[in-house]
Design a protein around this motif. Structure first.
Motif: not given
Length: 428
Positions: A170-174, A192-201
């Motif tokens: 899963e690309d769950a970055a958003q 499952g893969c998540f992003s912690l970029h400052p633009s993310k929830n």
């Protein structure tokens, strides 16, 4: 009827409209970062480092996954998950034609081939039927993207994977916190893969990523590969011996500390922003020729990005390409202070990185391929980031006012769209 701002009238959206900044940085975030700096434990591999391990435990519990490994970025999360599942040269991975380029780049970085499939016209996520059509003997995995914060159709994709013996990443970055049939994203596939970029929830102060899985073997492989292929889980004292070709994809304790604070506030932020977003989308849905995001009854949306589609015929702008109408609306709405954007200009299979030989594209790509992806990118506008602030309701109300004002001047929009179409052939 008030005059359009681009023709000298007042803006619909006041310049001091209210809170739209994201992420929201509080004293708790500052204190968490200072706690790490003052403690002097500044790397994830330091003995007893608490922040990274704490974030991993808290995110695994939140998602409902058995394991979580914190890594350096969302892209690193995707690559590590694929590597841990054994995806590599000679393999193919099915990727939706619309996503952030990192989704397909992670596949290519593993030496595998991204094979693109069209998207659903209402959810904008990977179409299971299109995915099945491009699945072949070399396919090793499906890589659905929970685009804009809405989960993909994981039941149908799961059945396809089971029939063909495929892994599901899963690309769950958003899509932090979104649910599909009661289960949170990140616990719906093999990883499952998540992003912690400052633009993310779920943001942090820089880059960061998370990999969740129910498999102890996958988790162990991700942990080894993120730190040079070393077996840190089996060593009392670090030996610096690489047992596999790995990377330096560790997460900083500073970023982990801030992400933990943001995680504690994430559900409250989501609850507080929901009413303003719903009001905006309800008002947009009443305007002819606009299609707000569709949310099937078996899943929830966390509204990372708001995408609305435009139907020119319903605007009374017949015979004009959708791209020209979208460009006209973009200009008029921006002049009114509504911060619409396009967010992605071309499908992934058209991007140069993927049209080169050996990376899953075809330099002579048929323009008629991926018709839904092309149509969606051509006829839609997005709102990004500004709506994530939990106090953004007044701004969203003003944005809705801006749309309503522009819809009073569709004759002007139509003339502009026809001019754009004649001067540029209606091209995007």
């Amino acid at each position: 009827m008030s005059t359009l701002a681009m023709l000298g009238g007042p803006r619909a959206v006041p310049r001091d409209v209210g809170e739209t900044g994201w992420p929201v940085i509080t004293r708790a975030d500052e204190e968490a970062v200072l706690r790490v700096l003052r403690g002097g434990v500044l790397t994830a591999t330091a003995p007893g480092e608490p922040e990274v391990a704490g974030l991993e435990e808290e995110w695994a519990r939140y998602v409902g996954a058995a394991h979580c490994a914190a890594v350096g970025s969302g892209t690193a999360a995707l690559q590590l998950a694929l590597a841990a599942l054994g995806v590599g040269p000679g393999d193919e991975v099915v990727v939706p034609a619309v996503s952030m380029n990192a989704t397909a780049l992670a596949v290519a970085q593993q030496g595998a081939t991204p094979v693109f499939a069209d998207i659903d016209p209402r959810t904008f996520c990977l179409d299971p039927a299109a995915a099945a059509a491009v699945t072949g003997p070399r396919t090793a995995a499906l890589l659905p993207v929970h685009l804009h914060g809405l989960p993909a159709d994981m039941a149908e994709l799961g059945r396809l994977a089971a029939r063909r013996g495929l892994a599901v990443v899963e690309d769950a970055a958003q899509a932090h916190g979104a649910r599909y049939r009661g289960t949170r994203t990140g616990a719906l596939g093999d990883a499952g893969c998540f992003s912690l970029h400052p633009s993310k929830n779920l943001p942090t102060c820089g880059e960061g990523g998370l990999v969740t899985t129910s498999s102890a073997d996958v988790d162990r492989a991700v942990r080894r590969l993120r730190t040079f292929g070393e077996r840190l889980d089996q060593e009392r004292t670090r030996s610096y011996v690489a047992h596999a070709v790995g990377w330096n994809h560790k997460l900083s304790p500073v970023q982990a500390a801030m992400a933990r604070v943001q995680l504690a506030a994430m559900d409250d932020h989501a609850r507080r922003r929901e009413a303003g977003i719903r009001e905006l989308l309800d008002r947009l849905g009443r305007l002819p020729g606009l299609r707000p995001p569709h949310v099937p009854s078996d899943r929830t949306h966390v509204w990372h990005i708001l995408r609305v589609r435009i139907v020119p015929e319903e605007l009374g702008i017949d015979g004009v390409p959708a791209g020209a109408v979208r460009r006209a609306l973009h200009r008029v709405l921006r002049a009114e202070g509504v911060p619409v954007s396009r967010y992605q200009e071309v499908p992934l299979p058209d991007q140069p990185a993927f049209t080169a030989k050996g990376t899953g594209g075809d330099a002579a790509r048929d323009p008629a391929s991926f018709p839904v992806a092309r149509a969606v990118l051509d006829d839609s506008l997005c709102l990004q980031r500004r709506h994530l602030n939990p106090g953004s309701a007044p701004a969203l109300r003003a944005y809705a006012d801006g749309f309503a004002k522009v819809w009073e001047h569709l004759d002007v929009v139509g003339r502009m769209a026809r001019s754009l179409a004649s001067s540029r052939g209606g091209a995007a």
